[in-house]
Design an enzyme around this catalytic site. Structure first.
Site, PDB file in Angstrom:
ATOM      1  CE  LYS B  76      45.623 145.111  -3.808  1.00 21.36           C
ATOM      2  NZ  LYS B  76      44.169 145.442  -3.794  1.00 21.36           N
ATOM      3  CB  SER B 151      42.438 142.082  -4.638  1.00 20.68           C
ATOM      4  OG  SER B 151      42.383 143.487  -4.450  1.00 20.68           O
ATOM      5  CB  SER B 175      40.159 144.785  -2.677  1.00 17.32           C
ATOM      6  OG  SER B 175      39.702 143.918  -3.686  1.00 17.32           O
TER       7      SER B 175
END
Lengths: 483, 486
Positions: B76, B151, B175
């Protein structure tokens, strides 16, 4: 009307850790800009603080040194505000649960008496960087070498009543932190900085007046001057019918005045909250006890011992205990010579006078404590008289001999106490001074005391200063009066 | 090759079926071909990946290969990577090339894994749909009209689409788990403190936790073992040994006590999602587990508490983006205040600004006690709810999200978006671990089963998830997207 000033100090002491409070970067002073700022100090995305245990130990030592409560738990908070030299946009500090609780500091006033000043608390925090405005042609440079340097902020109660007391308090703090070895106390390099809260009120009034805060006062002298000036400003203002507004002022040492920086309305809302990146600091009793065991004797204790055990005057004790270096020097001299009062006298008068004249610190004295002790020992056992002692001191200062004994020996300064030898010299002087002898013997007895000085001088001269003056005096008196 | 699990790929590499270079080239080509549409990567580090793959192949040739050697992963874009842009999905950090590696990045590199690049995400991890990215929204490979969740939407979509077998995500309020559920993969949020946060760009420091996202619980166990552990650079990481999380995977579930929090099956839960979750529970019963209803009475306070605490911490954490040292700086600032105002106004997106404003407000003088302090008190109650529940049961189960993936652009109102996280957010407030595993579909969109355990019960969670995956094949389903290109 009689006015009384009410003063409180916030003293920021830079702790003498090798690395920063939350990172491994060096804290050494004077490096090229931004060469001692690591990712953590720069506030890069993703970095996290790790508390430096050394800073904790130093803060606790200070707390123990002022007999403060040491809470079991202290917590770091974030103080949020934007400033270019504050990399993270917040300063990590301790707002609600500081590492050092209430304590007290003893200060010595001008008359030699002492006064206890309460310390509200002391907390750990990180220093910011520096904004550099010169050489950037309308721009500002940022140096983050200082960012993250550990500071201990020591907050006093408003117990100080004059500029002199404030200066004495600052000196006392300076003495404590340098005794403890937790700060180099170098004011010129900013190792101790001070914010001052000042208000005035009619003498006898209970309620406090409105206070002004003076920021960044960085020397003993400026503290005294800034406060004296601020008191005067506030009193004049009130007497002219005005009111003091709560504000932050900046002291300008060149103009010797304070200027308004911002008023209360312009003050930041710092939005303090506990720093989620740092765990609460929990100190167990064993750790605190261990630190307590490492504490050196502190100024107040030393002062008391110098008075009670060594029989020094309050004044002497306070001067000699004022810095660790001075106290240690004095004690070494005393140990060598075995006479505290003589040692105190020599350190304060002869040595301190010469150091002062040459602008030297006691740590840089060319005469070591062992040398001076050896000299004082020879004064004490009357090997040399006072006059010769001064010569020996000068010789030691100039490096003209290894020890007082060597110099005494080389220069033949040993005091003559052999009565026969002194009598011979006296007889010679009397024989050489018929006029003075006649005058002396004709004078009334009460006037003779002064007149004998001439003969003493002649005998001492004849002995090249080595004759024992007391002996010379007594023998002369005997011979002149009873001939 | 693209539909294999990390564990299968490890076996294939060990057996010499193909090299890490071949695997890496294959996946890079797949990313090249498919990600234009999916938008799951912000930065693909092809050259560095091939170099790492070659090194891994050499390591294997000398017999030094470990369990992760040569395995491709994605990170990420919240994890700092030395020499590679670390954008956090924000214009603010579009120009930020990190000079250092996050601890987990170091660990994964040291273990010989091969990072293919940095995945898309909601800006500063603030969002539940991946629509708040400066780099544009990510599509859900199961339905390109749907969001992948957020997210960590890029990580979830990339794994689901077979662009990479596993990825790291971060989870502050769901997330990892919610996008894992939306994309039909397995995602674990470890116990707070289990994985170092050093080098993970902070959103809400007391809630943020990195974790693995992969096809299976077994793969998550492999990855977690590599990234977990005490880190001297993160004071909130816990000094506690790291077990081999694969060791207990096969443990029998006979007698396992499962609690179903009543509050997780109430209003707002889509009936089809509930049906899928209840079917999954039946699977557990068939495996010998005992199921009972429990209560987490303060559940409804989780979202309000979270939206005080997280924005408060964020407002402070994001203060460093001031245009002075790194990141976006406005053109020709007239003075310091102008520099701050325009750099931040231009650099941050709407949702980030909203949360900074909320956080700044809740911390201000006069509001601190009413908001922040109160929220911290609520947080303790929520944590206690879980501790009480775990007195009676081993794990809790429920839906990871009240609905399957919704359509892109469907949730315009921030509060309705916040309510997406109703089943995930309390877990971060309590600091406990949670895992989402695929448990069915509603109209071709995946449903996630969330399993929660006590602090540091990751081994148990992975075991419970793994046994389910042995009994079901939801995690084996592949989206049509990208299938023809396999």
């Amino acid at each position: 009307m009689q006015w009384e000033a009410v003063i409180g100090l916030e003293v920021h002491v830079q702790l003498a850790t090798q690395s920063k409070i939350f990172s491994g970067a060096s804290t050494a002073f004077g490096a090229e800009p931004n060469t001692q700022a690591c990712a953590v100090d720069l506030g890069l995305p993703g970095v996290l603080p790790v508390l430096n245990e050394g800073a904790v130990a130093m803060a606790v030592k200070f707390g123990l040194g002022i007999n403060a409560e040491i809470p079991e738990t202290s917590v770091f908070d974030r103080k949020n505000y934007f400033y270019p030299d504050l990399p993270k946009g917040y300063q990590t500090s301790q707002m609600y649960q500081p590492i050092v609780g209430p304590g007290e500091v003893e200060i010595t006033l001008d008359d030699g008496t002492t006064k206890r000043i309460r310390v509200h608390h002391a907390h750990l925090e990180e220093d910011a960087g520096k904004s550099l405005h010169e050489d950037f042609h309308g721009m500002t440079g940022i140096d983050l070498n200082r960012a993250g340097t550990p500071l201990l902020e020591i907050v006093s109660e408003p117990d100080l009543r004059s500029a002199r007391e404030a200066a004495a308090y600052l000196k006392a703090i300076h003495a404590i932190v340098t005794y403890l070895g937790i700060s180099d106390g170098n004011m010129a390099e900013g190792s101790m900085r001070c914010d001052v809260n000042v208000s005035v009120r009619p003498k006898g009034q209970e309620t406090l007046g409105t206070r002004a805060e003076i920021k960044n006062v960085n020397s003993f002298r400026f503290v005294e001057k800034a406060i004296a000036h601020e008191i005067e400003r506030q009193v004049e203002l009130i007497e002219d019918g005005g009111t003091v507004v709560q504000e932050t002022r900046l002291y300008d040492p060149e103009a010797d005045e304070t200027r308004s920086m911002r008023t209360k309305e312009e003050a930041n809302d710092y939005r303090y909250f506990p720093c989620p990146d740092l765990l609460p600091v929990v100190l167990d009793q064993a750790y605190v006890d261990h630190l307590r065991a490492t504490l050196p004797e502190l100024p107040a204790e030393k002062r008391a011992r110098f008075q009670d055990e060594l029989g020094l005057s309050a004044y002497d004790a306070s001067v000699l205990a004022s810095s660790r270096a001075m106290a240690e020097y004095f004690e070494a001299v005393k140990d060598v010579c075995g006479d505290a009062k003589l040692a105190a006298n020599w350190v304060q008068v002869e040595l301190a006078g010469r150091l002062n004249k040459e602008g030297l610190d006691i740590a840089d004295s060319p005469v070591t404590a062992e040398q001076l002790g050896g000299l004082v020992a020879r004064v004490k056992d009357e090997t040399i008289n006072g006059k010769a002692a001064k010569q020996v001191f000068a010789a030691l200062w100039d490096g003209e001999g290894e020890s007082a004994d060597a110099i005494i020996e080389a220069r033949g300064l040993k005091q003559v106490t052999d009565t026969g030898a002194i009598e011979a010299m006296i007889d010679q002087v009397i024989a050489d001074s018929p006029v003075q002898v006649a005058q002396y013997r004709e004078a009334a007895p009460e006037k003779r005391g002064k007149m004998i000085g001439y003969f003493v001088g002649q005998v001492m001269k004849a002995s090249r200063g080595t004759a024992n003056p007391q002996q010379v005096n007594a023998l002369l008196k005997d011979k002149l009066d009873n001939a | 090759m693209h539909d294999k699990t990390l564990t299968e790929l490890a076996a294939a590499l060990a057996a010499g079926e193909f090299s890490s270079r071949e695997l890496t080239e294959f996946l890079l080509a797949r990313i090249d071909r498919l990600d234009g549409e999916l938008n799951s990567f912000i930065t693909v580090t092809a050259d560095a990946a091939l170099e790492a793959a070659d090194r891994a192949d050499q390591t294997r040739a000398t017999g030094q290969a470990g369990p992760l050697t040569g395995l491709p992963l994605a990170l990420k874009d919240i994890f700092c990577t030395r020499g590679v842009r670390t954008s956090c999905g924000s214009r603010m950090l579009d120009n930020f090339v990190s000079p250092y590696d996050a601890t987990v990045v170091e660990k994964l590199a040291a273990a010989g894994s091969v990072s293919l690049g940095k995945t898309n995400m909601d800006e500063f991890a603030m969002g539940s749909s991946n629509e708040n990215s400066f780099y544009g929204p990510v599509k859900n490979p199961w339905d390109l009209a749907a969001v992948p969740g957020g997210s960590s939407g890029g990580s979830a979509a990339a794994v689901a689409a077979g662009l990479v077998p596993a990825a790291l995500g971060t989870d502050t309020g769901g997330s990892i788990r919610q996008p894992a559920a939306f994309c039909g993969i397995t995602g674990l949020k470890p116990t707070y403190g289990r994985v170092s946060r050093y080098g993970m760009v902070a959103y809400a420091s007391s809630l943020d936790q990195g974790g693995p996202m992969a096809r299976t619980a077994e793969d998550c166990a492999l990855l977690l073992g590599a990234i977990a552990g005490h880190d001297l650079r993160d004071s909130t990481s816990v000094a506690r040994g790291v077990p081999d999380y694969r060791e207990e995977l096969e443990t029998s579930l006979s007698g396992l006590k499962i609690g179903l929090p009543r509050e997780y099956f109430g209003d707002g839960l889509a009936p089809e999602v509930e049906a899928a979750v209840r079917d999954a529970i039946k699977v557990y019963e068939s495996l010998g587990a005992e199921v009972r209803e429990v209560s987490l009475p303060h559940t409804e306070l989780a979202i309000p508490a979270y939206y005080v605490i997280a924005p408060a911490e964020a407002s402070s954490n994001l203060s460093r983006y001031d245009g002075v040292r790194f990141g976006h700086r406005c053109e020709n600032p007239t003075d310091l205040v102008d520099l701050y105002k325009r750099s931040r106004a231009e650099g941050f997106g709407e949702e980030v600004k909203r949360r900074i404003l909320i956080g700044t407000h809740t911390l201000s003088e006069g509001f601190f006690d009413a908001y922040y302090k109160k929220a911290q008190q609520v947080r303790r109650l929520i944590r206690q709810d879980f501790l009480d529940a775990f007195e009676d049961v081993d794990v809790l189960m429920g839906p990871a999200s009240p609905t399957p993936a919704f359509d892109l652009g469907a949730k315009k109102d921030p509060v309705s978006m916040y309510l997406q996280d109703i089943y995930t957010i309390a877990i971060n407030l309590a600091g406990i671990p949670g895992i989402s595993v695929p448990a069915g579909f509603v109209q071709e969109r995946p449903v996630g089963l969330q399993i929660l355990g006590p602090h540091f019960a990751e081994s148990r969670l992975l075991n419970v998830a793994h046994r389910f995956q042995q009994a079901t094949d939801w995690h084996r389903r592949q989206p049509a997207f990208g299938k023809e290109n396999a």
